[in-house]
Each structure stands twice: as structure tokens, then as C-alpha cells.
Design an enzyme around this catalytic site. Structure first.
Site, PDB file in Angstrom:
ATOM      1  N   GLU B  30      49.454  97.405  70.660  1.00 22.28           N
ATOM      2  CA  GLU B  30      48.803  97.393  71.870  1.00 22.28           C
ATOM      3  C   GLU B  30      48.390  98.795  72.544  1.00 22.28           C
ATOM      4  O   GLU B  30      49.163  99.560  72.522  1.00 22.28           O
ATOM      5  CB  GLU B  30      49.998  96.807  73.293  1.00 22.28           C
ATOM      6  N   GLU B  70      53.180  89.925  71.634  1.00 22.46           N
ATOM      7  CA  GLU B  70      53.999  90.347  70.420  1.00 22.46           C
ATOM      8  C   GLU B  70      54.446  89.832  69.184  1.00 22.46           C
ATOM      9  O   GLU B  70      54.177  89.874  68.284  1.00 22.46           O
ATOM     10  CB  GLU B  70      55.418  91.118  70.894  1.00 22.46           C
ATOM     11  N   PHE B  93      57.976  99.212  73.156  1.00 25.46           N
ATOM     12  CA  PHE B  93      59.358  99.332  73.551  1.00 25.46           C
ATOM     13  C   PHE B  93      60.082  98.510  72.446  1.00 25.46           C
ATOM     14  O   PHE B  93      59.880  97.309  72.608  1.00 25.46           O
ATOM     15  CB  PHE B  93      59.832  99.364  75.045  1.00 25.46           C
ATOM     16  N   ASP B  95      62.693  97.251  73.364  1.00 25.76           N
ATOM     17  CA  ASP B  95      63.346  96.151  73.978  1.00 25.76           C
ATOM     18  C   ASP B  95      62.482  94.710  74.181  1.00 25.76           C
ATOM     19  O   ASP B  95      63.211  93.832  74.354  1.00 25.76           O
ATOM     20  CB  ASP B  95      63.298  96.521  75.578  1.00 25.76           C
ATOM     21  N   PHE B  96      61.396  94.941  73.678  1.00 24.63           N
ATOM     22  CA  PHE B  96      60.380  93.640  73.777  1.00 24.63           C
ATOM     23  C   PHE B  96      60.446  93.082  72.226  1.00 24.63           C
ATOM     24  O   PHE B  96      59.767  92.080  72.241  1.00 24.63           O
ATOM     25  CB  PHE B  96      59.015  94.112  73.926  1.00 24.63           C
ATOM     26  N   HIS B 139      63.450  98.958  79.385  1.00 17.83           N
ATOM     27  CA  HIS B 139      62.453  99.941  78.563  1.00 17.83           C
ATOM     28  C   HIS B 139      63.222 101.140  78.187  1.00 17.83           C
ATOM     29  O   HIS B 139      62.718 102.247  77.715  1.00 17.83           O
ATOM     30  CB  HIS B 139      61.305 100.571  79.431  1.00 17.83           C
TER      31      HIS B 139
END
Lengths: 375, 344
Positions: B30, B70, B93, B95-96, B139
Site C-alpha cells: 500500500e 491485505e 502495520f 497488526d493487520f 497500530h
């Protein structure tokens, strides 16, 4: 500096040194010392070394204590005649400006340079001006930092170039076929590029063998040869060391091999080992070192020996060797032709220029001055 | 002479040099090109924090912006890796990463094994970790232990610019999937980095400080907090050996155990949550393999078992730091076995 008070300061060894750590005093307060005596041991991120006395005199004061980390130029100790009163020495210490000389040194730190020679980018460091130039050639897996105790001192009389040999330091990792004659040809081509018609060659180990080969290959280009524990004067060599240093992939094994270079294994610091490890991990280095090793060794012995050609060597030669050398035996310094000057150091290993820095510097300075005076 | 780069520049240089060296290396993610699909210079931005800035200008279409999907682009990168490319895919991140667990855990990590060693998946997933950025619970996590748990994945967690470049080049050249965790607080950190390309082998921890009293095992940003603690402790005569793991999978067991056998005391410092973490994993390793050498119980300094708080003061409390590390070291150094024995 009145009344013969002499300062002993933190030296600058090599380009990257900004500070050093005081390890221990080698000489007690009140001792009478000569110029060049090691007074205090200092550890830098590269090496542990002795700081030499700048003059003859009495060590009156140890200003820096063991364990202290001090910037280059800081006051370590004070030398003076015994007649100088204590309070005068106190005043000298009080008035000493620790960073003035350090800044001075930082300002005129010489810069390394790169030049393209036959498609190879070679790095070198020049110090000093005038005189017949000298060229420093390091050994296998070394780089121009190997001369950190010598370069500036030798450059007081002349311009002195230290080269990163092909495959080493920050030079191109292309070593061609990796033999001594091939490397000598590259060094001569580099001299052409820098328009160095004639120079004193000073080579350590592999660099010594290259210097000798240059002198045999291109006699008019070489004013003299100073050979420190050189390869090329006999068959025997510590092949296990050569292979070990190429193959070692971890710090611990590497440190074990590096310690063989010195009479005192404690000279090998973590940082020194790290630097070699980091060098070995550069792209192209494993291939280069493999080629060089194969070019240097035949059946566990030196592949390139010039001993039977020494009588035709025109350049005057000085050979310096450590009796404790565990890599190339000091016995190779025996039975050399008459025009070779030879000196051996008892408590010294393979890294002669580091282990016996002050003696080597004096001896080489004297030798080069005598050769220059011949004209 | 010695050249310094920031952690962020070191990553950028590794990508740039590897793309120049090897045509099969591609970069995707991204906003890795320019971001926002706006007019103007395409590579003006280069990722959310500018790590890939300038790559599009040099390498053109081998740097690809992806949609904010993602699961799709991580899957695409894994597919590309299994068919000849060497993608370095950025997932902003860590986290994703949850939305692409199947692609990572069940596909990439399993190909070599399930195809009898005949398939390789040379993909690198670059992703940011770390708290202290005021970026709240979604994040700020440090999830490397989740990926370390999965056989077939390699996990890299660098702490210095030098290591970031050498480990990323190693990751790109590795034929297995590598998750490359970048602590966002480290991006501005400066350090010496050679201009030339070089690699650092996986599974080699770095002893960043030597000391005989206590071993601190740590990674990522906590390496620097631990060094700060060690510096403070040294002033009081306590010498710490600080080990930077550099990679969590493979793990350099030998360096950890050798150090603990010499010091007899250990503090494991991990910014992540404490349960089923690198901290517990290393503590278990030491308890199992070096029990006889221990002079005090193993201590762990970690975040608490909570999400990363958004409130500044709570986030500061959440995160391990030099003073918490120093306190833990003091507790193991001062520990007296006989006191405990006599009390019980």
C-alpha cells in the site's frame, strides 16, 4: 611547554578513532623513560596499544586513571625533569585545554580516496607531502587500517599512501586470478594511475610478497622494499590459519584464528574481530578470499616463493620479523643476500608494524632516509 | 570514511541495491510507490513513513502500489514468489496481518514442506511493529512471537541500521518466506552502514555488550533500552551482557545458553505482551537447558497482558524501559537463595 614539561596525550590511531579507554599504566610515576617507551596501554574500538613517550624524561604524573574513556587529545600524563616543582606540574595540568588539540586533529583528518584502475575501484589514504613517496601494502584479509600506528609517523618525512589491496577493505572485490604476480600488476597499474613513477614499497605478509614481486617485475619503479614478516621468502606458512580465516563464519572461531597473529592474544579486541567478520560478509569477499587462498597455497605451502631471485633484486631491502610469528616463520629472515638489512624482534608475532610500532617506525624512517640520501 | 545511515535509509538502500542486482526482486504494498493515486511525482511519498521513497523512480513498474486489500496482495506476493519472483511486500502495520493468516500460515509456510522440498517461496513481508508512537491499540503491537510459532516461516527483528541492511538482503536472497519486523521508533536511528552489499546470516544473535554478572536477552527497540540500563548498572559495579536476538526464527540458542552458563542470572526483555511470547520461550529454553547454572529465578520484563493504551501516560506505563530493566537486573543480582529457603 616551559621548563621541559611534556604532555602525554590520547593519540589518534587511524581514521575512525575519536576516543580511547585507558587500560593500565605500564610505567610508575617517577620512572625515567626514553622517547618511544610505551607508558600507558590504551584500548580503542580497533585495538589495544601502548602510547609512546614523546620524549626522554621522568613520568611525573599519571593524570588519566585506568577505565577512563577519553577523547583524542586528552591529557594522559605529564613528563618533566625531576627538578620541576610539583606545583608547576599542577598548574600545567590545570591550564591544559583537553579539546583544543583534539579539534585540531579532527579538522585535518586526511580523507581516503578512490580511483578506478582497469575496472577496479581501489581505495587509498594519502598522508604527508613531498619526498620520494612510500606505499603501504597490507596483508591477507587486512586493510589500510593495519598501518594505523605507522602511517602518520612515516608521513612526517614524505607522502605515504596506504592502499586497500583488491579484494580487501573498501576496494573492489575482484582479485583477478588471485596470484601474487597478478596482484603486483594491479598495484603497479594503480601507481601508474596516481602517476607515482617510483616509490618505496612497504609490505606486510602478503603485501610484502607483492612488494617484492613489484621490485622484480618493474625494478625502476621500486626505490626500496621494506618487508615485514613477508610471504614469498620460503615455502612454509601456517596453512591452517589461512584456511581457518577464510572459512570461519562465527565470531568465536574467527577470534581464535586472529589471535594467532599476535604474540599477545589479548590484543585482539571484540571490535577487531567484528570488523573482520563484517568485511567477510561483504558481497564478493568470500569468493575473493577463496581465490587468494588458492593462489597462495600449493600442497599446504606457499605457492609463490621469490627466494632464488633475490640476488637479482636491485632495490635495497629491509626485512623486519617477529620471532614469535605463528603465520610465516621468522626463519625465512635467515641467510638472505648481503644487501638485505634484517632485524628480528623477540616478543613479537606476525603483526610487526602494530606490535613493535615505535621500533618499526624508527627503523623504517631511518632506512628510507638513508636510501633517499644515496642520490 | 565510515558512512552513517538511518535505520530507514538502510532498509531503503538494501531494497534499492537488491533490485539493481537481481531483476526478479519486486516491491509491492500500500502506497509504496507514491500514495493516494494523486497527480504529480509518483514516488514523492514512498510508503506511509517514506521507507520506499525513490524506488519507483529508479525501478519503475517493479515497484507496485496495491489496493487496501491485505489478503489479496499478500496472497499475490506469495503466488509470485512460488513462480519465480522475489517479492518484498510491505504490510504497513503487523497488526493487520490477521486478515492474511491463511496465506501466510497455511500456504507460504507450508509449500516447501508439502511439495516435498520441490517448491520454494522466496517472499519477504516487511511490516512495522512497536509501541510508543501514540498510535493506539491497533497500530502498536509487536506480534513476532505469533509468526515465530509457525514452522516454515523465518522471523527477523533488527535493532540497528547495520543489521537492518544486512538482514534484509539476507531475507531477500533466502528461499523461504521471511517476516521482517521493523520497529517504527527505530527508523530515525543512525549508525554505520557500508555502501557495499553484505549479508548477516539468520540465527546469529549479537552480543552487543559483554558482562559477567547478568545476561539480558532482548530484541528490537528494547536492545537500546537494555544498553541504557546496562550503562547505569555498570556505574554501580553490575556488569550486564546484552544479547540482541536479531532473528527469532531461527533462534540462536547457543549464544543465549553460553552466556547464561557464564553469568548464572538472566533477565529477558521483550516489548510484546507476556503470554506465549519470546520472553516465555527464552525463559523456558534456559530453564530446560541451563537450569544448573542459574543462581536466581529467570526474570522477564515485558508489557502487561493488555492492549497498547492510547492515553500517553498509560502507554508510557505499558512499555518496558531502562529503569524497569535495571530494577529487574538488581533483583536477580541481589537474589539470595537461602533467604527464600529459610522463609518457606
Amino acid at each position: 611547554m616551559g621548563n621541559g614539561i611534556q604532555k602525554l596525550i590520547m593519540p589518534k590511531w587511524g581514521l575512525s578513532m575519536t576516543q580511547g579507554k585507558v587500560v593500565e599504566w605500564l610505567v610508575a610515576e617517577g620512572s625515567v623513560v626514553s622517547a618511544g617507551n610505551h607508558l600507558v596501554e590504551v584500548e580503542t574500538d580497533k585495538i589495544v596499544g601502548g602510547v609512546e613517550s614523546p620524549a626522554a624524561g621522568t613520568l611525573r604524573r599519571q593524570v588519566a586513571s585506568p577505565g577512563m574513556e577519553l577523547p583524542v587529545g586528552s591529557l594522559l600524563g605529564v613528563l618533566a625533569d625531576p627538578t620541576v616543582p610539583e606545583d608547576e606540574i599542577d598548574r600545567f595540568i590545570e591550564a591544559f585545554l583537553p579539546d583544543s588539540s583534539a579539534e585540531e586533529q579532527a579538522d585535518d583528518t586526511p580523507q581516503d580516496d578512490f580511483v578506478d584502475v582497469g575496472g577496479r575501484r581501489l581505495r587509498y589514504l594519502k598522508m604527508g607531502e613531498s619526498g620520494c613517496p612510500a606505499i603501504l601494502l597490507h596483508g591477507f584479509t587486512g586493510n589500510l587500517d593495519n598501518w594505523l600506528f605507522n602511517h602518520a609517523t612515516l608521513a612526517q618525512d614524505r607522502s605515504v599512501y596506504a592502499l586497500d589491496l583488491p579484494g580487501h577493505g573498501q576496494s573492489s572485490k575482484d582479485v583477478g586470478e588471485g596470484t601474487v604476480p597478478a596482484l603486483a600488476t594491479m598495484v603497479l597499474a594503480w601507481m601508474d594511475q596516481l602517476e607515482l613513477r617510483q616509490a618505496h614499497l612497504i609490505g606486510h605478509s602478503l603485501g610484502g610478497s607483492i612488494a617484492l614481486q613489484c621490485a622484480l617485475q618493474a625494478a625502476p619503479r621500486v626505490r626500496s622494499c621494506t618487508l615485514l614478516a613477508p610471504a614469498g621468502l620460503g615455502r612454509e606458512i601456517n596453512a591452517e590459519y589461512l584456511r581457518g580465516i577464510v572459512e570461519a563464519g562465527r565470531r568465536k572461531e574467527l577470534k581464535h584464528h586472529l589471535q594467532q597473529l599476535y604474540a599477545d592474544p589479548d590484543r585482539v579486541t571484540r571490535q577487531m574481530t567484528d570488523d573482520v567478520l563484517r568485511y567477510k560478509r561483504l558481497d564478493g569477499v568470500p569468493t575473493a578470499l577463496g581465490l587468494l587462498r588458492d593462489g597462495l597455497l600449493v600442497n599446504e605451502e606457499q605457492a609463490h616463493v621469490s627466494r632464488d631471485r633475490l640476488t637479482v633484486l636491485e632495490a635495497p631491502a629491509l626485512v623486519l620479523w617477529g620471532e614469535q610469528d605463528a603465520i610465516v616463520p621468522a626463519a625465512h629472515s635467515h641467510d638472505l643476500p648481503d644487501h638485505f638489512e634484517v632485524e628480528r624482534y623477540a616478543d613479537c608475532g606476525h603483526m610487526v608494524q602494530m606490535e613493535m610500532a615505535s621500533s618499526v617506525n624508527r627503523r623504517v624512517t631511518d632506512f628510507l632516509a638513508r636510501i633517499d640520501a644515496l642520490e | 570514511m565510515a558512512r552513517t545511515l538511518s535505520f530507514q535509509q538502510a532498509i531503503n538502500e538494501a531494497l534499492d541495491q537488491e533490485m539493481s542486482r537481481d531483476e526478479s526482486v519486486i516491491v509491492m504494498g500500500e502506497d509504496v510507490v507514491g500514495g493516494q493515486g494523486a497527480d504529480g511525482e509518483m514516488d514523492a511519498w514512498g510508503g506511509v513513513l517514506g521507507v520506499t521513497k525513490g524506488l519507483y523512480g529508479k525501478h519503475g513498474d517493479r515497484v507496485m502500489d496495491t489496493p487496501i486489500s491485505e489478503s489479496a496482495f499478500i496472497g499475490a506476493a506469495i503466488g509470485a514468489a512460488s513462480s519465480g519472483s522475489r517479492p518484498v511486500v510491505e504490510l504497513m502495520f503487523n497488526d493487520f496481518l490477521g486478515v492474511c493468516f491463511d496465506q501466510i500460515f497455511n500456504q507460504a509456510a507450508k509449500f516447501r514442506y508439502m511439495f516435498g522440498g520441490k517448491a520454494k517461496t522466496p517472499v519477504v513481508i516487511r511490516t512495522m511493529i512497536g509501541s510508543g508512537f501514540r498510535a493506539a491499540a491497533q497500530h502498536s503491537q509487536s506480534l513476532y512471537s505469533l509468526f515465530t510459532h509457525i514452522p516454515g516461516l523465518k522471523c527477523v527483528v533488527p535493532a540497528t541500521p547495520y543489521d537492518a541492511k544486512g538482514l534484509l538482503i539476507e531475507a531477500i536472497r533466502d528461499d523461504d518466506p521471511v517476516i521482517f519486523f521493523e520497529h517504527k521508533k527505530l527508523y530515525p536511528l543512525e549508525g554505520e552502514v557500508p555502501q557495499e552489499l553484505y549479508t548477516i546470516p539468520f540465527g546469529e544473535a549479537e552480543v552487543v555488550r559483554e558482562g559477567g554478572d547478568t545476561t539480558i536477552v532482548t530484541l528490537a527497540e528494547m536492545v537500546h533500552e537494555s544498553l541504557q540500563a546496562a550503562e547505569a548498572l555498570a556505574a554501580d559495579g553490575v556488569e550486564c551482557e546484552v544479547i540482541d536476538l536479531r532473528t527469532t526464527s531461527p533462534l540462536d540458542r547457543e549464544t543465549i545458553l553460553e552466556s547464561v552458563e557464564a553469568t548464572g542470572r538472566v533477565v529477558v526483555v521483550d516489548e510484546a505482551n507476556p503470554r506465549c511470547s519470546m520472553a516465555t520461550d527464552i525463559a523456558a529454553l534456559i530453564a530446560q537447558e541451563a537450569f544448573g547454572a542459574l543462581k536466581a529465578p529467570i526474570q522477564m520484563v515485558t508489557a502487561p497482558h493488555t492492549p497498547v493504551p492510547f492515553a500517553d501516560n498509560l502507554e508510557d506505563l505499558y512499555k518496558p524501559n531502562a529503569s524497569k530493566i535495571a530494577a529487574a537486573v538488581r533483583s536477580v543480582v541481589e537474589y539470595q537463595a537461602w533467604e527464600t529457603a529459610s522463609r518457606s
